[in-house]
Scaffold this motif. Sequence first.
Motif, short mmCIF file in Angstrom:
data_model
loop_
_atom_site.label_atom_id
_atom_site.label_comp_id
_atom_site.label_asym_id
_atom_site.label_seq_id
_atom_site.Cartn_x
_atom_site.Cartn_y
_atom_site.Cartn_z
N ILE A 1 0.83 -1.20 0.00
CA ILE A 1 0.00 0.00 0.00
C ILE A 1 0.87 1.25 0.00
O ILE A 1 0.60 2.23 -0.72
CB ILE A 1 -0.94 -0.01 1.22
N ASP B 1 -3.18 2.12 -8.64
CA ASP B 1 -4.48 1.71 -8.14
C ASP B 1 -4.63 0.20 -8.01
O ASP B 1 -5.57 -0.27 -7.34
CB ASP B 1 -5.60 2.23 -9.07
N PHE C 1 -5.00 -1.25 -4.50
CA PHE C 1 -6.27 -0.96 -3.85
C PHE C 1 -7.41 -1.75 -4.48
O PHE C 1 -8.30 -2.24 -3.78
CB PHE C 1 -6.55 0.54 -3.91
N TYR C 2 -7.39 -1.90 -5.80
CA TYR C 2 -8.43 -2.67 -6.48
C TYR C 2 -8.43 -4.12 -6.00
O TYR C 2 -9.47 -4.71 -5.72
CB TYR C 2 -8.23 -2.62 -7.99
N LEU D 1 -7.19 -5.22 -3.21
CA LEU D 1 -6.98 -5.27 -1.77
C LEU D 1 -7.61 -6.50 -1.12
O LEU D 1 -7.02 -7.09 -0.22
CB LEU D 1 -7.51 -3.99 -1.11
N SER E 1 -14.34 -4.70 -5.23
CA SER E 1 -12.98 -4.16 -5.40
C SER E 1 -12.76 -3.05 -4.38
O SER E 1 -13.69 -2.28 -4.08
CB SER E 1 -12.79 -3.62 -6.82
N THR E 2 -11.57 -2.96 -3.85
CA THR E 2 -11.15 -1.99 -2.81
C THR E 2 -11.84 -2.21 -1.47
O THR E 2 -11.61 -1.46 -0.53
CB THR E 2 -11.36 -0.52 -3.24
N ALA F 1 -9.21 3.60 0.44
CA ALA F 1 -9.73 2.69 -0.58
C ALA F 1 -11.10 3.12 -1.06
O ALA F 1 -11.44 2.97 -2.23
CB ALA F 1 -9.80 1.27 -0.02
#
Length: 616
Positions: free
Chosen positions: A117, A151, A154-155, A157, A211-212, A315
Amino acid sequence: MSKKYESLAKSIADKVGGSENVETLAHCQTRMRFVLHDNSKADKEGIKNLDGVANVIESGGQFQVVIGTHVEQVYEEVTKFISPNLDEEPVQEDNRNLFNRLIDFISGTFSPVIPAISGAGMVKALLALLVLFNVVSGDSQTYYVIDFMADAVFYFLPVFLAYTAASKLKCSPYLAVALAGILLHPNFSALVEEGEAVSVFGIPMELATYSTSVIPILLIVFAQKYIEGFARRITPDAVKIVIVPMITIFVTGLIGLLILGPIGSYAGNYLADGFEAMQNYGPWLPPTLIGAFLPVMVIFGLHHSVAPLGFMQLAAFGYEGIFGPGAMVSNIAMGVSVLVVSLRTQKQSEKQLATANGITGLMGVTEPALYGVALPKRYPLIASIIGGGFGGLYAGIVSTVRFGTGSSGLPAIPLYIGEDITNVINIAIALVIAAVISAILTYVLSFRFEKNQEVNESESKEVTLEGTIVSSPVAGELLPMSEVKDEAFASEALGKGFAIEPTEGTVVAPFDGKIATVFPSKHAIGLVSDTGMELLIHVGLNTVELNGQYFESFVEAEQPVKKGQMLLKFELDKIREAGYTTQIPVVVTNTLQYSEFELLNEGETSTEDPVLKVEV
């Protein structure tokens, strides 16, 4: 070094019965701890007679091979000959309360993900700098590619958290990743995009975007732990390899899509609404509290449970103001306070320690400054709490946010670059406020707490060529080593010394010197005195099995310490309630370098009372 212990390691591996007889293997400060399938297959006497083995003890279901303070090097060699379940700890009953277990779970789940992260956040910061200086256009393909690179963490995660949560819960991380993949599968995303009603076995399925997200996958992995365990119990060994994964993915996947995923999604949405409300109506509160009390939270380990809230907000919205701004002003306040100490103290050793730790604090790592300077001296801690609080208050009033995560020090300033430099200006002002207030308060308080007298070089470090006096590191009843309820210590195989039955849960330095090692489970500390004595303080017997529970360390390896300085705390009553003997052996591990040992006291002793005299 490895060749030195290779022969010993191979002999130990052979004499415990080889890999096929070893269920688990771990090591503590002085011994390797085997859990064997069949103890009768181990050649106990043969291992005990090996050159380099001090003793062999069978206790608590473990086959313990006592090596000494160099056990880690021997362990590393043994692992080359023994392969199964080396990293697996023997299962212990968890006696912690729900709150402590929750903090441990959150910390253990999020901590391994932080580097990814943070790296992604710094890529976003780099991209913002490239746009700011017109190196890259915001509508270019270069921007598009670098942006989705940042990204990606985070997508996906849920995938990262699935692996770490499963590792923490001791279920299959690979099956957990497969379950996360179900939530993010393109076909499921297509169903969400279409928005038409979907049912499975006639049960309607809530369509949500995962996602996230954070909460859904944590709930699913928690369910996986029990479903996978049940599948293992009911499945014959011959077909476990295929049936257990099938049951786990099928059952947990359906429960996740139909029940737990939607519940987690709703919870996440409510949490996001809470973040938004906080940002709109009370943005000053979180940075103020974090800015002021982060050092206290670090001492008690509570920061691990707060930092993930910032990750969740980041996120969900692409920015966060809950943890980052407050942590940054707090760290700068701590670093500046400790640097002022380096200017005010007259002791050369303290100047060096405060200077190094203060600079490290400005870079975002404050534990050395906190435990090495601020906490022992108290007044820089007070100053940094006040300065950090005011800096956090300003950052909150102007709604300062960061757009990525990374270290909370000066190198993290680019994380505050957004569409303009407003946030950078605001965080810079907040840092100046925190630094100035902390510096002034530290300077003023130093006149009360620091002794303004010159310390001569000869007075600052007393060298006793004839030997060393060891003071009591713990208050309690002094015992001869022979009364320790552990054969390895009682026989003095690890070295001469003494033991204490503690009445308080605080360990202090028994002399001036430095920390040689702090074991990860915090139950044992090795020190080296300024006169060269090597000392091991081992809190309790077999307490390595607590894995750090009920222990809190305030020092780290290579850190200089002064006599009486706090080293660690332990919860004495809870350790006893857990069934462990609380005797504390204090061992001179380089015993052979000394010719005479004399106990100077008996019965009740207080910290810093002289208890042992050694002569060269």
